[in-house]
Design a protein around this motif. Structure first.
Motif, PDB file in Angstrom:
ATOM      1  N   GLN A 261       0.558  -1.189  -0.061  1.00 50.23           N
ATOM      2  CA  GLN A 261       0.297  -0.429  -0.115  1.00 50.23           C
ATOM      3  C   GLN A 261       0.599   1.418   0.316  1.00 50.23           C
ATOM      4  OE1 GLN A 261      -2.903  -0.284   3.206  1.00 50.23           O
ATOM      5  NE2 GLN A 261      -3.297  -2.287   2.621  1.00 50.23           N
ATOM      6  N   PHE A 262       0.455   1.983  -0.836  1.00 51.53           N
ATOM      7  CA  PHE A 262       1.328   3.850  -0.442  1.00 51.53           C
ATOM      8  C   PHE A 262       0.400   4.990  -1.630  1.00 51.53           C
ATOM      9  CE2 PHE A 262       1.924   1.262  -4.620  1.00 51.53           C
ATOM     10  CZ  PHE A 262       1.526   2.761  -6.128  1.00 51.53           C
ATOM     11  N   THR A 263       1.001   5.496  -0.770  1.00 45.13           N
ATOM     12  CA  THR A 263      -0.023   6.998  -1.425  1.00 45.13           C
ATOM     13  C   THR A 263       0.905   7.299  -2.724  1.00 45.13           C
ATOM     14  OG1 THR A 263       1.057   8.539   0.069  1.00 45.13           O
ATOM     15  CG2 THR A 263      -1.141   7.399   0.884  1.00 45.13           C
ATOM     16  N   LEU A 264      -0.230   9.021  -3.360  1.00 47.12           N
ATOM     17  CA  LEU A 264       0.709   9.632  -4.561  1.00 47.12           C
ATOM     18  C   LEU A 264       1.642  10.312  -3.450  1.00 47.12           C
ATOM     19  CD1 LEU A 264       0.293  10.535  -7.598  1.00 47.12           C
ATOM     20  CD2 LEU A 264      -0.902  11.806  -6.830  1.00 47.12           C
ATOM     21  N   LYS A 265       1.521  10.687  -3.192  1.00 47.61           N
ATOM     22  CA  LYS A 265       2.593  11.907  -2.352  1.00 47.61           C
ATOM     23  C   LYS A 265       3.481  10.761  -1.607  1.00 47.61           C
ATOM     24  CE  LYS A 265       3.008  14.837   2.321  1.00 47.61           C
ATOM     25  NZ  LYS A 265       3.241  15.414   2.569  1.00 47.61           N
ATOM     26  N   GLU A 266       3.608   9.414  -1.390  1.00 45.75           N
ATOM     27  CA  GLU A 266       4.577   8.427  -1.169  1.00 45.75           C
ATOM     28  C   GLU A 266       5.507   8.047  -2.434  1.00 45.75           C
ATOM     29  OE1 GLU A 266       3.495   6.691   3.246  1.00 45.75           O
ATOM     30  OE2 GLU A 266       2.409   5.537   0.572  1.00 45.75           O
ATOM     31  N   PHE A 267       4.737   8.024  -3.567  1.00 48.32           N
ATOM     32  CA  PHE A 267       5.211   7.316  -4.890  1.00 48.32           C
ATOM     33  C   PHE A 267       5.978   8.427  -5.215  1.00 48.32           C
ATOM     34  CE2 PHE A 267       4.586   7.354  -9.039  1.00 48.32           C
ATOM     35  CZ  PHE A 267       5.373   6.012  -9.141  1.00 48.32           C
ATOM     36  N   ARG A 268       5.136   9.708  -5.410  1.00 55.04           N
ATOM     37  CA  ARG A 268       6.195  10.968  -5.846  1.00 55.04           C
ATOM     38  C   ARG A 268       7.917  10.701  -5.721  1.00 55.04           C
ATOM     39  NH1 ARG A 268       1.218  15.270  -7.166  1.00 55.04           N
ATOM     40  NH2 ARG A 268       1.272  14.414 -10.138  1.00 55.04           N
ATOM     41  N   ALA A 269       7.207  10.676  -3.932  1.00 56.77           N
ATOM     42  CA  ALA A 269       8.795  10.599  -2.702  1.00 56.77           C
ATOM     43  C   ALA A 269      10.027   9.965  -2.877  1.00 56.77           C
ATOM     44  CB  ALA A 269       8.145  11.136  -0.939  1.00 56.77           C
ATOM     45  N   GLN A 270       9.601   8.691  -3.450  1.00 60.67           N
ATOM     46  CA  GLN A 270      10.181   7.349  -3.810  1.00 60.67           C
ATOM     47  C   GLN A 270      11.118   7.486  -4.872  1.00 60.67           C
ATOM     48  OE1 GLN A 270      11.039   4.933  -1.507  1.00 60.67           O
ATOM     49  NE2 GLN A 270      12.174   4.871  -3.155  1.00 60.67           N
ATOM     50  N   VAL A 271      10.188   8.368  -6.340  1.00 57.37           N
ATOM     51  CA  VAL A 271      10.419   8.572  -7.062  1.00 57.37           C
ATOM     52  C   VAL A 271      12.083   9.703  -7.215  1.00 57.37           C
ATOM     53  CG1 VAL A 271      10.414   9.433  -9.326  1.00 57.37           C
ATOM     54  CG2 VAL A 271       8.455   8.340  -8.819  1.00 57.37           C
ATOM     55  N   GLN A 272      12.012  10.591  -6.645  1.00 55.37           N
ATOM     56  CA  GLN A 272      12.959  11.679  -6.018  1.00 55.37           C
ATOM     57  C   GLN A 272      13.420  11.036  -5.184  1.00 55.37           C
ATOM     58  OE1 GLN A 272      13.033  14.547  -7.803  1.00 55.37           O
ATOM     59  NE2 GLN A 272      10.532  13.723  -8.377  1.00 55.37           N
ATOM     60  N   GLU A 273      13.754   9.882  -4.829  1.00 51.49           N
ATOM     61  CA  GLU A 273      15.138   9.404  -4.140  1.00 51.49           C
ATOM     62  C   GLU A 273      15.314   8.655  -4.757  1.00 51.49           C
ATOM     63  OE1 GLU A 273      15.516   6.070  -0.166  1.00 51.49           O
ATOM     64  OE2 GLU A 273      13.484   7.975  -0.114  1.00 51.49           O
ATOM     65  N   ASP A 274      15.059   7.826  -5.732  1.00 49.45           N
ATOM     66  CA  ASP A 274      15.562   6.769  -6.650  1.00 49.45           C
ATOM     67  C   ASP A 274      16.490   8.412  -7.562  1.00 49.45           C
ATOM     68  OD1 ASP A 274      13.629   4.466  -5.910  1.00 49.45           O
ATOM     69  OD2 ASP A 274      13.060   5.192  -7.561  1.00 49.45           O
ATOM     70  N   ILE A 275      15.681   8.726  -7.818  1.00 47.97           N
ATOM     71  CA  ILE A 275      16.982   9.218  -8.911  1.00 47.97           C
ATOM     72  C   ILE A 275      18.253  10.186  -8.433  1.00 47.97           C
ATOM     73  CG2 ILE A 275      16.859  11.338 -10.387  1.00 47.97           C
ATOM     74  CD1 ILE A 275      13.974  10.974 -11.106  1.00 47.97           C
ATOM     75  N   THR A 276      18.002  10.987  -7.053  1.00 46.85           N
ATOM     76  CA  THR A 276      19.148  11.392  -6.610  1.00 46.85           C
ATOM     77  C   THR A 276      20.321  10.221  -6.345  1.00 46.85           C
ATOM     78  OG1 THR A 276      17.364  12.988  -5.179  1.00 46.85           O
ATOM     79  CG2 THR A 276      20.080  12.343  -4.235  1.00 46.85           C
ATOM     80  N   LYS A 277      19.878   8.890  -5.505  1.00 44.89           N
ATOM     81  CA  LYS A 277      20.228   7.314  -5.397  1.00 44.89           C
ATOM     82  C   LYS A 277      21.124   6.715  -6.530  1.00 44.89           C
ATOM     83  CE  LYS A 277      18.705   7.162  -1.212  1.00 44.89           C
ATOM     84  NZ  LYS A 277      18.084   5.426   0.020  1.00 44.89           N
TER      85      LYS A 277
END
Length: 296
Positions: A261-277
């Motif tokens: 389970q996840f929210t749209l806000k969590e998904f977008r935050a994860q995308v930004q984290e992926d790109i950074t890492k």
């Protein structure tokens, strides 16, 4: 002095880089001469069955009779082209913050990636664009963008509601998917590349959105991965291309047998984290019950 070197509107990296690198995925085959046949849907006489088939089989379709005035698109194309043709330093200074931001090398604004995409553009936050503070800040471009995005919101809502009916989503579930205030609008320019075998205009990716609506010029360049091969999508004047994003690959954004389970806000935050890492967007794989190994 050649055209590339003389163009002061290009990011400095594009004027100096001559390195060779090919980030095309090894597991796929690029077929420059192959053209993908894209389903054609009429928005004014939308066939729910054809829309459902297009979403399930390809996740991409062409839209006609969509109601976006040709003159509006032409004016927006022309003004965006003029803005992106301004000197690089001017774009950096004028669009460094606010509702409209200039970026180059990656659509992920302000973030670095491991592979430089050979593009530049404008990123527009629709939520911030609607604020009164932006009215005088961006002038004609803001006004055109607001009018254009109102059409995009109308089209998105029409398409999504039809899909939602097919998925039997209730009102609460539908509200979790789409919000105009969370929308974004981007304009891309692909500068002349002296080394086309060494770079991609944009790296292979999926969209993080629910829906992406693409309005191309007559140059084209869009390619789609289908059945483990890359195909060209030839532009057709007067039509729009609609692509399903990551968040349309589930029956429900918040609950799924495949993803935690996840929210749209969590998904977008994860995308930004992926790109950074990692320098790339991992996308929905990060939310699978078994997360991918990023060390390889």
């Amino acid at each position: 002095m050649d055209q590339l070197t003389a163009d002061s509107s290009y990011p400095p990296f594009f004027l100096t880089s001559r390195s060779h690198h090919n980030p095309t995925p090894k597991s796929t085959s690029l077929q420059p001469g192959s053209t993908l046949q894209v389903p054609l849907l009429d928005l004014q006489h939308l066939d729910p069955n054809l829309l459902s088939q297009s979403c399930q089989n390809l996740g991409l379709f062409r839209l006609t009779n969509h109601g976006v005035p040709p003159g509006l698109s032409a004016r927006l194309f022309a003004l965006a082209s003029e803005i992106l043709s301004r000197p690089f330093e001017s774009k950096i200074a004028e669009f460094s913050d606010g509702a409209v931001k200039y970026f180059w090398g990656t659509p992920a604004v302000t973030l670095s990636v491991k592979e430089v995409n050979w593009l530049e553009g404008l990123h527009v936050s629709l939520g911030r664009l609607a604020s009164a503070a932006s009215e005088s800040e961006f002038g004609d471009f803001r006004n055109l963008a607001v009018e254009y995005c109102e059409h995009m919101a109308r089209i998105s809502r029409t398409l999504f509601n039809t899909v939602a009916n097919d998925l039997n989503l209730d009102a609460e579930q539908r509200a979790a998917y789409l919000s105009e205030s969370n929308g974004m609008f981007r304009v891309y320019r692909y500068p002349i590349c002296p080394n086309p075998s060494g770079y991609l205009g944009m790296e292979a990716h999926t969209d993080s959105s629910v829906l992406t609506i693409l309005n191309e010029d007559d140059v084209g360049g869009l390619q789609v991965l289908h059945e483990n091969a890359w195909f060209n999508v030839v532009p057709v004047p007067g039509t729009l291309i609609v692509n399903l994003g990551d968040l349309m690959q589930e029956d429900n954004v918040l609950r799924s047998s495949t993803y935690r389970q996840f929210t749209l806000k969590e998904f977008r935050a994860q995308v930004q984290e992926d790109i950074t890492k990692t320098g790339s967007k991992v996308g929905l794989k990060q939310f699978k019950i078994e997360k991918p190994d990023l060390s390889q």
